[in-house]
Write a protein that holds these residues in place. Structure first.
Motif, PDB file in Angstrom:
ATOM      1  N   MET A  63       0.824  -1.192   0.000  1.00 21.93           N
ATOM      2  CA  MET A  63       0.000   0.000   0.000  1.00 21.93           C
ATOM      3  C   MET A  63       0.869   1.257   0.000  1.00 21.93           C
ATOM      4  SD  MET A  63      -3.435  -0.763   2.250  1.00 21.93           S
ATOM      5  CE  MET A  63      -2.688  -1.442   3.698  1.00 21.93           C
ATOM      6  N   ILE A  64       2.065   1.151   0.550  1.00 16.98           N
ATOM      7  CA  ILE A  64       2.964   2.310   0.574  1.00 16.98           C
ATOM      8  C   ILE A  64       3.300   2.742  -0.846  1.00 16.98           C
ATOM      9  CG2 ILE A  64       5.279   3.082   1.184  1.00 16.98           C
ATOM     10  CD1 ILE A  64       5.038   1.338   3.708  1.00 16.98           C
ATOM     11  N   VAL A  65       3.620   1.785  -1.704  1.00 15.78           N
ATOM     12  CA  VAL A  65       3.973   2.101  -3.093  1.00 15.78           C
ATOM     13  C   VAL A  65       2.792   2.772  -3.795  1.00 15.78           C
ATOM     14  CG1 VAL A  65       4.608   1.100  -5.324  1.00 15.78           C
ATOM     15  CG2 VAL A  65       5.696   0.285  -3.233  1.00 15.78           C
ATOM     16  N   ILE A  66       1.596   2.248  -3.584  1.00 16.70           N
ATOM     17  CA  ILE A  66       0.392   2.827  -4.191  1.00 16.70           C
ATOM     18  C   ILE A  66       0.203   4.264  -3.719  1.00 16.70           C
ATOM     19  CG2 ILE A  66      -2.131   2.679  -4.306  1.00 16.70           C
ATOM     20  CD1 ILE A  66      -1.769  -0.408  -4.015  1.00 16.70           C
ATOM     21  N   ALA A  67       0.356   4.487  -2.413  1.00 15.57           N
ATOM     22  CA  ALA A  67       0.162   5.825  -1.850  1.00 15.57           C
ATOM     23  C   ALA A  67       1.203   6.812  -2.379  1.00 15.57           C
ATOM     24  CB  ALA A  67       0.202   5.766  -0.325  1.00 15.57           C
ATOM     25  N   VAL A  68       2.446   6.375  -2.450  1.00 21.16           N
ATOM     26  CA  VAL A  68       3.508   7.267  -2.939  1.00 21.16           C
ATOM     27  C   VAL A  68       3.290   7.607  -4.414  1.00 21.16           C
ATOM     28  CG1 VAL A  68       5.991   7.420  -3.414  1.00 21.16           C
ATOM     29  CG2 VAL A  68       5.189   6.582  -1.195  1.00 21.16           C
ATOM     30  N   TRP A  92      -3.478  -2.555   9.882  1.00 19.24           N
ATOM     31  CA  TRP A  92      -3.186  -1.687   8.738  1.00 19.24           C
ATOM     32  C   TRP A  92      -3.394  -0.219   9.091  1.00 19.24           C
ATOM     33  CZ3 TRP A  92      -5.701  -4.609   4.014  1.00 19.24           C
ATOM     34  CH2 TRP A  92      -4.923  -5.716   3.713  1.00 19.24           C
ATOM     35  N   LEU A  93      -4.389   0.084   9.902  1.00 18.51           N
ATOM     36  CA  LEU A  93      -4.616   1.457  10.357  1.00 18.51           C
ATOM     37  C   LEU A  93      -3.403   1.967  11.127  1.00 18.51           C
ATOM     38  CD1 LEU A  93      -6.309   3.997  11.078  1.00 18.51           C
ATOM     39  CD2 LEU A  93      -7.210   2.670  13.006  1.00 18.51           C
ATOM     40  N   VAL A  94      -2.942   1.183  12.087  1.00 18.08           N
ATOM     41  CA  VAL A  94      -1.788   1.596  12.898  1.00 18.08           C
ATOM     42  C   VAL A  94      -0.555   1.771  12.021  1.00 18.08           C
ATOM     43  CG1 VAL A  94      -0.196   0.839  14.725  1.00 18.08           C
ATOM     44  CG2 VAL A  94      -2.677   0.607  15.040  1.00 18.08           C
ATOM     45  N   GLU A 100       2.694   7.448   8.002  1.00 18.05           N
ATOM     46  CA  GLU A 100       2.364   8.827   7.634  1.00 18.05           C
ATOM     47  C   GLU A 100       3.010   9.838   8.573  1.00 18.05           C
ATOM     48  OE1 GLU A 100      -1.537  11.704   7.269  1.00 18.05           O
ATOM     49  OE2 GLU A 100      -1.820   9.536   7.369  1.00 18.05           O
ATOM     50  N   PHE A 101       2.827   9.649   9.866  1.00 10.49           N
ATOM     51  CA  PHE A 101       3.370  10.613  10.812  1.00 10.49           C
ATOM     52  C   PHE A 101       4.880  10.455  10.979  1.00 10.49           C
ATOM     53  CE2 PHE A 101      -1.147  10.786  11.907  1.00 10.49           C
ATOM     54  CZ  PHE A 101      -1.332  12.165  11.885  1.00 10.49           C
ATOM     55  N   GLY A 102       5.386   9.251  10.772  1.00  7.47           N
ATOM     56  CA  GLY A 102       6.829   9.055  10.816  1.00  7.47           C
ATOM     57  C   GLY A 102       7.535   9.777   9.682  1.00  7.47           C
ATOM     58  N   ILE A 103       6.999   9.645   8.477  1.00  8.54           N
ATOM     59  CA  ILE A 103       7.572  10.353   7.326  1.00  8.54           C
ATOM     60  C   ILE A 103       7.444  11.861   7.527  1.00  8.54           C
ATOM     61  CG2 ILE A 103       7.248  10.829   4.851  1.00  8.54           C
ATOM     62  CD1 ILE A 103       8.675   8.201   5.370  1.00  8.54           C
ATOM     63  N   PRO A 146      -7.421   6.578   6.522  1.00  9.40           N
ATOM     64  CA  PRO A 146      -7.256   5.627   7.623  1.00  9.40           C
ATOM     65  C   PRO A 146      -8.550   4.905   7.991  1.00  9.40           C
ATOM     66  CG  PRO A 146      -6.825   7.876   8.373  1.00  9.40           C
ATOM     67  CD  PRO A 146      -7.009   7.925   6.897  1.00  9.40           C
ATOM     68  N   ILE A 147      -9.675   5.589   7.854  1.00  5.49           N
ATOM     69  CA  ILE A 147     -10.950   4.916   8.124  1.00  5.49           C
ATOM     70  C   ILE A 147     -11.148   3.772   7.135  1.00  5.49           C
ATOM     71  CG2 ILE A 147     -13.468   5.182   8.047  1.00  5.49           C
ATOM     72  CD1 ILE A 147     -13.027   8.052   9.151  1.00  5.49           C
ATOM     73  N   TRP A 148     -10.902   4.033   5.849  1.00  7.12           N
ATOM     74  CA  TRP A 148     -11.078   3.012   4.815  1.00  7.12           C
ATOM     75  C   TRP A 148     -10.126   1.835   5.038  1.00  7.12           C
ATOM     76  CZ3 TRP A 148     -14.293   0.782   1.991  1.00  7.12           C
ATOM     77  CH2 TRP A 148     -13.927   0.001   0.899  1.00  7.12           C
ATOM     78  N   VAL A 149      -8.869   2.136   5.336  1.00 14.67           N
ATOM     79  CA  VAL A 149      -7.883   1.082   5.568  1.00 14.67           C
ATOM     80  C   VAL A 149      -8.318   0.196   6.743  1.00 14.67           C
ATOM     81  CG1 VAL A 149      -5.512   0.690   6.369  1.00 14.67           C
ATOM     82  CG2 VAL A 149      -5.951   2.317   4.535  1.00 14.67           C
ATOM     83  N   ALA A 150      -8.954   0.802   7.727  1.00 12.89           N
ATOM     84  CA  ALA A 150      -9.388   0.047   8.907  1.00 12.89           C
ATOM     85  C   ALA A 150     -10.594  -0.846   8.622  1.00 12.89           C
ATOM     86  CB  ALA A 150      -9.703   1.007  10.052  1.00 12.89           C
ATOM     87  N   VAL A 151     -11.546  -0.366   7.826  1.00  6.07           N
ATOM     88  CA  VAL A 151     -12.797  -1.120   7.643  1.00  6.07           C
ATOM     89  C   VAL A 151     -12.822  -2.003   6.397  1.00  6.07           C
ATOM     90  CG1 VAL A 151     -14.124   0.593   8.950  1.00  6.07           C
ATOM     91  CG2 VAL A 151     -14.057   0.734   6.444  1.00  6.07           C
ATOM     92  N   ALA A 152     -12.008  -1.695   5.402  1.00 10.05           N
ATOM     93  CA  ALA A 152     -12.047  -2.434   4.136  1.00 10.05           C
ATOM     94  C   ALA A 152     -11.787  -3.932   4.284  1.00 10.05           C
ATOM     95  CB  ALA A 152     -11.087  -1.811   3.123  1.00 10.05           C
ATOM     96  N   PRO A 153     -10.831  -4.368   5.093  1.00 17.03           N
ATOM     97  CA  PRO A 153     -10.636  -5.818   5.210  1.00 17.03           C
ATOM     98  C   PRO A 153     -11.906  -6.529   5.698  1.00 17.03           C
ATOM     99  CG  PRO A 153      -8.730  -4.695   6.080  1.00 17.03           C
ATOM    100  CD  PRO A 153      -9.779  -3.642   5.810  1.00 17.03           C
ATOM    101  N   TYR A 154     -12.599  -5.946   6.627  1.00 11.85           N
ATOM    102  CA  TYR A 154     -13.838  -6.540   7.125  1.00 11.85           C
ATOM    103  C   TYR A 154     -14.915  -6.536   6.029  1.00 11.85           C
ATOM    104  CZ  TYR A 154     -18.014  -7.364   9.891  1.00 11.85           C
ATOM    105  OH  TYR A 154     -19.186  -7.868  10.378  1.00 11.85           O
ATOM    106  N   ILE A 155     -15.041  -5.421   5.321  1.00 15.79           N
ATOM    107  CA  ILE A 155     -16.053  -5.307   4.265  1.00 15.79           C
ATOM    108  C   ILE A 155     -15.806  -6.338   3.170  1.00 15.79           C
ATOM    109  CG2 ILE A 155     -16.882  -3.813   2.390  1.00 15.79           C
ATOM    110  CD1 ILE A 155     -16.475  -1.437   4.356  1.00 15.79           C
ATOM    111  N   PHE A 156     -14.554  -6.463   2.733  1.00 19.60           N
ATOM    112  CA  PHE A 156     -14.237  -7.370   1.633  1.00 19.60           C
ATOM    113  C   PHE A 156     -14.146  -8.834   2.057  1.00 19.60           C
ATOM    114  CE2 PHE A 156     -12.305  -3.470  -0.428  1.00 19.60           C
ATOM    115  CZ  PHE A 156     -13.349  -3.314  -1.328  1.00 19.60           C
TER     116      PHE A 156
END
Length: 114
Positions: free
Chosen positions: A1-6, A63-65, A71-74, A101-111
């Protein structure tokens, strides 16, 4: 996901931000990142399905954490202040980054279909 975000942020900064402005560019990239993450998370969850709904929730929280730490580390390493880093979470000013972050947290459960 990092590569996608960057890659998503790079495209925003170098392709369309100059045409639409900073705020709209960030809003667009937030929506595109949600869609890109949706495709990626769907793929991962279908390839490696969680055994239970609790496991899907655990994956989302992990994934949220990791997302927030990255994000905050960078941001911290690049010299940004807490106020600067939290700007993207100010919905009153049109910043919708909190959806990531909300999506990253809930998407695994949804999918997961659990």
């Amino acid at each position: 996901m990092i590569v996608i975000a960057v890659l998503n942020g790079t495209i925003r900064d170098f392709v369309y931000k100059k045409y639409v402005g900073e705020l709209l560019a960030r809003q667009i990239s937030t929506i595109t990142l949600i869609l890109l993450f949706a495709a990626y998370i769907w793929f991962v969850i279908n390839k490696y399905p969680p055994a239970t709904s609790e496991h899907a929730i655990y994956i989302g929280v992990l994934w949220l954490v990791l997302t927030l730490v990255f994000e905050f580390g960078i941001g911290y390493m690049s010299g940004k202040t807490w106020a600067q880093m939290l700007e993207d979470y100010n919905i009153i000013k049109g910043r919708i980054w909190i959806l990531i972050p909300i999506w990253v947290a809930v998407a695994p459960y949804i999918f997961s279909g659990c």
